[in-house]
Every structure is written in C-alpha cells, then in structure tokens.
Design a protein around this motif. Structure first.
Motif, PDB file in Angstrom:
ATOM      1  N   LEU A  99       0.110   3.715  -0.716  1.00 23.13           N
ATOM      2  CA  LEU A  99      -0.604   2.616  -1.364  1.00 23.13           C
ATOM      3  C   LEU A  99      -0.826   2.868  -2.847  1.00 23.13           C
ATOM      4  O   LEU A  99      -1.552   2.147  -3.504  1.00 23.13           O
ATOM      5  N   GLY A 100      -0.185   3.902  -3.354  1.00 22.44           N
ATOM      6  CA  GLY A 100      -0.344   4.186  -4.765  1.00 22.44           C
ATOM      7  C   GLY A 100      -1.675   4.827  -5.086  1.00 22.44           C
ATOM      8  O   GLY A 100      -2.306   4.512  -6.086  1.00 22.44           O
ATOM      9  N   TRP A 101      -2.149   5.703  -4.194  1.00 21.61           N
ATOM     10  CA  TRP A 101      -3.362   6.477  -4.460  1.00 21.61           C
ATOM     11  C   TRP A 101      -3.022   7.950  -4.380  1.00 21.61           C
ATOM     12  O   TRP A 101      -3.684   8.723  -3.716  1.00 21.61           O
ATOM     13  N   GLY A 102      -1.965   8.340  -5.072  1.00 18.97           N
ATOM     14  CA  GLY A 102      -1.436   9.677  -4.911  1.00 18.97           C
ATOM     15  C   GLY A 102      -2.208  10.767  -5.623  1.00 18.97           C
ATOM     16  O   GLY A 102      -2.022  11.933  -5.334  1.00 18.97           O
ATOM     17  N   THR A 103      -3.058  10.393  -6.554  1.00 15.49           N
ATOM     18  CA  THR A 103      -3.718  11.400  -7.388  1.00 15.49           C
ATOM     19  C   THR A 103      -5.212  11.424  -7.118  1.00 15.49           C
ATOM     20  O   THR A 103      -5.862  10.383  -7.100  1.00 15.49           O
ATOM     21  N   MET A 142      12.859   0.772   2.559  1.00 16.73           N
ATOM     22  CA  MET A 142      12.378   1.427   3.777  1.00 16.73           C
ATOM     23  C   MET A 142      10.860   1.399   3.866  1.00 16.73           C
ATOM     24  O   MET A 142      10.285   0.952   4.832  1.00 16.73           O
ATOM     25  N   LEU A 143      10.203   1.881   2.807  1.00 15.42           N
ATOM     26  CA  LEU A 143       8.742   1.833   2.892  1.00 15.42           C
ATOM     27  C   LEU A 143       8.161   0.841   1.901  1.00 15.42           C
ATOM     28  O   LEU A 143       7.211   1.110   1.186  1.00 15.42           O
ATOM     29  N   ARG A 144       8.767  -0.335   1.913  1.00 22.58           N
ATOM     30  CA  ARG A 144       8.282  -1.404   1.041  1.00 22.58           C
ATOM     31  C   ARG A 144       7.021  -2.033   1.646  1.00 22.58           C
ATOM     32  O   ARG A 144       6.957  -2.389   2.822  1.00 22.58           O
ATOM     33  N   VAL A 145       5.981  -2.154   0.833  1.00 15.13           N
ATOM     34  CA  VAL A 145       4.706  -2.715   1.285  1.00 15.13           C
ATOM     35  C   VAL A 145       4.332  -3.882   0.376  1.00 15.13           C
ATOM     36  O   VAL A 145       4.040  -3.668  -0.797  1.00 15.13           O
ATOM     37  N   ASP A 146       4.376  -5.094   0.908  1.00 15.48           N
ATOM     38  CA  ASP A 146       4.098  -6.255   0.058  1.00 15.48           C
ATOM     39  C   ASP A 146       2.622  -6.661   0.133  1.00 15.48           C
ATOM     40  O   ASP A 146       1.803  -5.990   0.758  1.00 15.48           O
ATOM     41  N   THR A 147       2.332  -7.788  -0.523  1.00 15.01           N
ATOM     42  CA  THR A 147       0.939  -8.237  -0.621  1.00 15.01           C
ATOM     43  C   THR A 147       0.323  -8.512   0.744  1.00 15.01           C
ATOM     44  O   THR A 147      -0.827  -8.147   1.005  1.00 15.01           O
ATOM     45  N   ILE A 148       1.103  -9.137   1.626  1.00 17.71           N
ATOM     46  CA  ILE A 148       0.582  -9.441   2.960  1.00 17.71           C
ATOM     47  C   ILE A 148       0.288  -8.151   3.708  1.00 17.71           C
ATOM     48  O   ILE A 148      -0.740  -8.025   4.381  1.00 17.71           O
ATOM     49  N   ASP A 149       1.181  -7.163   3.583  1.00 13.35           N
ATOM     50  CA  ASP A 149       0.923  -5.858   4.201  1.00 13.35           C
ATOM     51  C   ASP A 149      -0.398  -5.289   3.700  1.00 13.35           C
ATOM     52  O   ASP A 149      -1.206  -4.786   4.486  1.00 13.35           O
ATOM     53  N   SER A 208     -27.248  15.647   0.104  1.00 12.56           N
ATOM     54  CA  SER A 208     -27.220  14.316   0.722  1.00 12.56           C
ATOM     55  C   SER A 208     -25.895  13.631   0.452  1.00 12.56           C
ATOM     56  O   SER A 208     -25.292  13.805  -0.603  1.00 12.56           O
ATOM     57  N   ARG A 209     -25.458  12.885   1.433  1.00  8.12           N
ATOM     58  CA  ARG A 209     -24.242  12.096   1.322  1.00  8.12           C
ATOM     59  C   ARG A 209     -24.615  10.795   0.622  1.00  8.12           C
ATOM     60  O   ARG A 209     -25.392   9.996   1.136  1.00  8.12           O
ATOM     61  N   LEU A 210     -24.092  10.560  -0.567  1.00  7.46           N
ATOM     62  CA  LEU A 210     -24.433   9.341  -1.298  1.00  7.46           C
ATOM     63  C   LEU A 210     -23.508   8.203  -0.913  1.00  7.46           C
ATOM     64  O   LEU A 210     -23.933   7.040  -0.812  1.00  7.46           O
ATOM     65  N   LEU A 211     -22.243   8.537  -0.697  1.00 12.36           N
ATOM     66  CA  LEU A 211     -21.207   7.509  -0.596  1.00 12.36           C
ATOM     67  C   LEU A 211     -20.023   8.107   0.139  1.00 12.36           C
ATOM     68  O   LEU A 211     -19.673   9.255  -0.070  1.00 12.36           O
ATOM     69  N   GLU A 212     -19.407   7.333   0.981  1.00 12.11           N
ATOM     70  CA  GLU A 212     -18.171   7.753   1.647  1.00 12.11           C
ATOM     71  C   GLU A 212     -17.452   6.491   2.086  1.00 12.11           C
ATOM     72  O   GLU A 212     -17.951   5.776   2.944  1.00 12.11           O
ATOM     73  N   ARG A 213     -16.297   6.238   1.512  1.00  5.57           N
ATOM     74  CA  ARG A 213     -15.628   4.966   1.814  1.00  5.57           C
ATOM     75  C   ARG A 213     -14.132   5.116   1.625  1.00  5.57           C
ATOM     76  O   ARG A 213     -13.677   5.994   0.900  1.00  5.57           O
ATOM     77  N   PRO A 214     -13.373   4.243   2.271  1.00  6.22           N
ATOM     78  CA  PRO A 214     -11.920   4.269   2.093  1.00  6.22           C
ATOM     79  C   PRO A 214     -11.576   3.726   0.716  1.00  6.22           C
ATOM     80  O   PRO A 214     -12.338   2.946   0.153  1.00  6.22           O
ATOM     81  N   PRO A 215     -10.434   4.160   0.153  1.00  2.00           N
ATOM     82  CA  PRO A 215     -10.008   3.637  -1.145  1.00  2.00           C
ATOM     83  C   PRO A 215      -9.801   2.125  -1.072  1.00  2.00           C
ATOM     84  O   PRO A 215      -9.315   1.623  -0.060  1.00  2.00           O
ATOM     85  N   ALA A 216     -10.179   1.428  -2.114  1.00  2.00           N
ATOM     86  CA  ALA A 216      -9.951  -0.017  -2.163  1.00  2.00           C
ATOM     87  C   ALA A 216      -8.451  -0.264  -2.124  1.00  2.00           C
ATOM     88  O   ALA A 216      -7.721   0.308  -2.917  1.00  2.00           O
ATOM     89  N   PRO A 217      -7.985  -1.092  -1.169  1.00  2.00           N
ATOM     90  CA  PRO A 217      -6.543  -1.239  -0.962  1.00  2.00           C
ATOM     91  C   PRO A 217      -5.861  -2.046  -2.059  1.00  2.00           C
ATOM     92  O   PRO A 217      -4.656  -1.974  -2.205  1.00  2.00           O
ATOM     93  N   ASP A 218      -6.622  -2.795  -2.852  1.00  2.00           N
ATOM     94  CA  ASP A 218      -5.996  -3.710  -3.801  1.00  2.00           C
ATOM     95  C   ASP A 218      -6.076  -3.180  -5.234  1.00  2.00           C
ATOM     96  O   ASP A 218      -5.870  -3.887  -6.186  1.00  2.00           O
ATOM     97  N   GLN A 219      -6.368  -1.905  -5.329  1.00  2.00           N
ATOM     98  CA  GLN A 219      -6.585  -1.307  -6.642  1.00  2.00           C
ATOM     99  C   GLN A 219      -5.267  -0.834  -7.245  1.00  2.00           C
ATOM    100  O   GLN A 219      -4.450  -0.244  -6.574  1.00  2.00           O
ATOM    101  N   GLN A 220      -5.080  -1.047  -8.502  1.00  2.00           N
ATOM    102  CA  GLN A 220      -3.955  -0.411  -9.189  1.00  2.00           C
ATOM    103  C   GLN A 220      -4.385   0.175 -10.510  1.00  2.00           C
ATOM    104  O   GLN A 220      -5.496  -0.073 -10.974  1.00  2.00           O
ATOM    105  N   ALA A 221      -3.511   0.996 -11.088  1.00  2.00           N
ATOM    106  CA  ALA A 221      -3.845   1.633 -12.362  1.00  2.00           C
ATOM    107  C   ALA A 221      -4.086   0.529 -13.347  1.00  2.00           C
ATOM    108  O   ALA A 221      -4.002   0.247 -14.269  1.00  2.00           O
TER     109      ALA A 221
END
Lengths: 153, 153
Positions: free
Chosen positions: A62-66, B1-8, B140-153
């Motif tokens: 998903l482009g979160w390699g770093t 092969m590992l193409r991931v589009d917007t719908i994915d 204390s654990r402040l935050l723990e979450r999966p990476p936002a899937p729609d994020q880009q550099a």
DNA sequence: ATTGAAATATTGCATAC
DNA sequence: GTATGCAATATTTCAAT
C-alpha cells in the motif's frame, strides 16, 4: 462482569488467527454450538475484551514501506491526554506510548518513503508541545504478531 | 501482478475497519456486487496484499498490561535473519525491527506484569547473539491504529 | 452481474445449571 | 439469573451462467 474463562480465551485465539472464521468452525474447535459461540463473541465485544476485527495488510503493497520510531521530548510537563490529542491528527502516527526514562513518548511512524517520512517528522517536530525528537529509522521488519493468548506470567 | 486500484483500496479500508463485514456490505460501500468483491478479496489474499484477518484484543483484559521497547545491541555483525530466528521463540516478543543508528534492533515486548517483563528481559538478554539491551517501559498506550489506507506521500 | 443451491448467521424457545 | 442446544428463519457465500 468482564470475566474471561478458558473457552473465551480459545475463541479469542481462533479469531486472532482468523477473524473471518465461521461460528460453527470456532464452535468445533472449542466444543460449543455456533449460537453459543456467537453469544460469547457478542459479549466479548460488549465488554471491550474484543475491540473489533481487522485486516492485516502488507504495508509495502500500500505504499507504506518506510517506518521509524521517534523518541519525543516535550516542553515541561505535559499530560498524556494532551500528547495524544496532538498526535492523533497526524496520519503517519500509527502508535504512540508514554514511557519511562528520558523521553516522554515513543511514536511509531509509517510513511510511503524516506521523503514522506521526513515530511512527517517535520510536522511532528512542529507540534507545539514537542521540544525535540530522536528518530530511529526501521531497516527491516523482522517480526510482527499478536500476543499469544494463552500466555501467563 | 500486484496491481491495487482505487476500488481495492476502498475494499481494504472496509476490511481494516471491520474484517467481518459481508461481501454485500463492502459491495454497497464500493459500488460492486458481492461476488465481484469476493473475487477481488481472494486476489488480494493470493497476492499477499491482504495477509489475513485478525481480532483486535484489549491487552489488559487478557493480562498483557505491561509492555516495553528494547534496543538490542548484538555482538559483532549479525544478519537480520539470524536475529529474527533468535527472537521468534520468545512469546513476549510481539514485534521486532532492524534499525539505523547505534542499536541493531528494536524489540517490542508484551508481558502480564512488571515481574513477567523482567523475566522476559532476562530471557532476551540470555540470547547468544545479544550483547546488551536498553529497555524503555511503556507507561500508557496513547494510540494504536492501522495506517490510513488512502494516504500518499 | 445475476441466479440459485449450499453454507452461515441469527433469533426464539426450551432446558439445565 | 446465566449459559446452553436445537430448530426455524434470514442472510450470506459461492459456483454457475
């Protein structure tokens, strides 16, 4: 109220290894009927022992390699809640903890590449309450797994 | 092969927020029929973009209330694979990364209490290839979450 | 994408602890 | 009161087209 017995542990174990298992499958593994399993799962969700179900995604794909771990040192004394509130809006922050020792918090950052990581670090350092940061860049992910459910001291 | 589009991406996003959603639910969210969603999910699993589905458990509720981050310094030069092989058998190790900087690796430990953490640290330090460790206990654990899937550099 | 058969989830209810 | 199993119904999966 939030009592978790052996069967609950085994159900949790099943769901941790595959969150999409059917209740019948889990029931076969723990010796209960499908409805009984569902009732326990519902209860575990209600009591907050189970917080939900999520997909495990390959960050590279998903482009979160770093990623990096950042020691955060705050200006003066800052409450944990305030640190949390300041970190929450930053999308690159995937985890954060207050810690013992010299630093106030450890922040786990995920970015798409080194450049994105640099940008995220700049944004992190520009947070008002943060004095300075010490970054450690991850070279390779060796291991990442859920805690073993049957482990005790 | 590992193409991931917007719908994915949107499908992955749905599954990250709830891994037990039905294909029909996901389909409604992304504008696809249930079978079409299933085909994509199967493909994402095949290509390794999706690595599986897991339950999110409250560590406190299972007696995993204490955690620490440990900088590991090895004796001489050690390959990442060797570090991994040495850490894998330790059940308290929930994550490990090789890193830049002075340390060779960062290890994330989870234990039931301080005493268990101490035991785990002793076992970690007794690993042959490990020279010394620097521990940081989580307050204390402040935050723990999966990476936002729609994020880009 | 739609269909239809099989599997699964979910609810009601009776029963046992 | 609490938890279970069974049976009935609703929903979902999945392979066919």
């Amino acid at each position: 109220m939030l009592r978790v017995d052996t069967i609950d542990h085994r159900i949790i174990s099943c769901l941790v290894s595959n969150a999409r298992s059917s209740y019948a499958e889990i029931g076969a593994a723990v010796g209960l009927s499908a409805p009984a399993v569902k009732r326990r799962v519902d209860r575990l969700l209600d009591t907050g022992v189970l917080q939900g179900f999520t997909a495990v995604v390959d960050p590279e794909a998903l482009g979160w390699g770093t990623e990096a771990f950042v020691e955060v040192h705050c200006r003066g004394n800052v409450a944990p809640g305030e640190i949390k509130a300041n970190l929450e809006p930053l999308p690159e922050v995937v985890a954060a903890y207050t810690v013992s020792g010299a630093a106030d918090a450890i922040v786990h950052l995920r970015a798409s590449d080194i450049h994105h990581l640099e940008t995220a670090l700049e944004r992190l350092r520009s947070v008002e309450i943060i004095d300075r940061t010490v970054s450690t860049v991850v070279l390779s992910r060796l291991l990442e797994r859920p805690p073993a459910p049957d482990q005790q001291a």
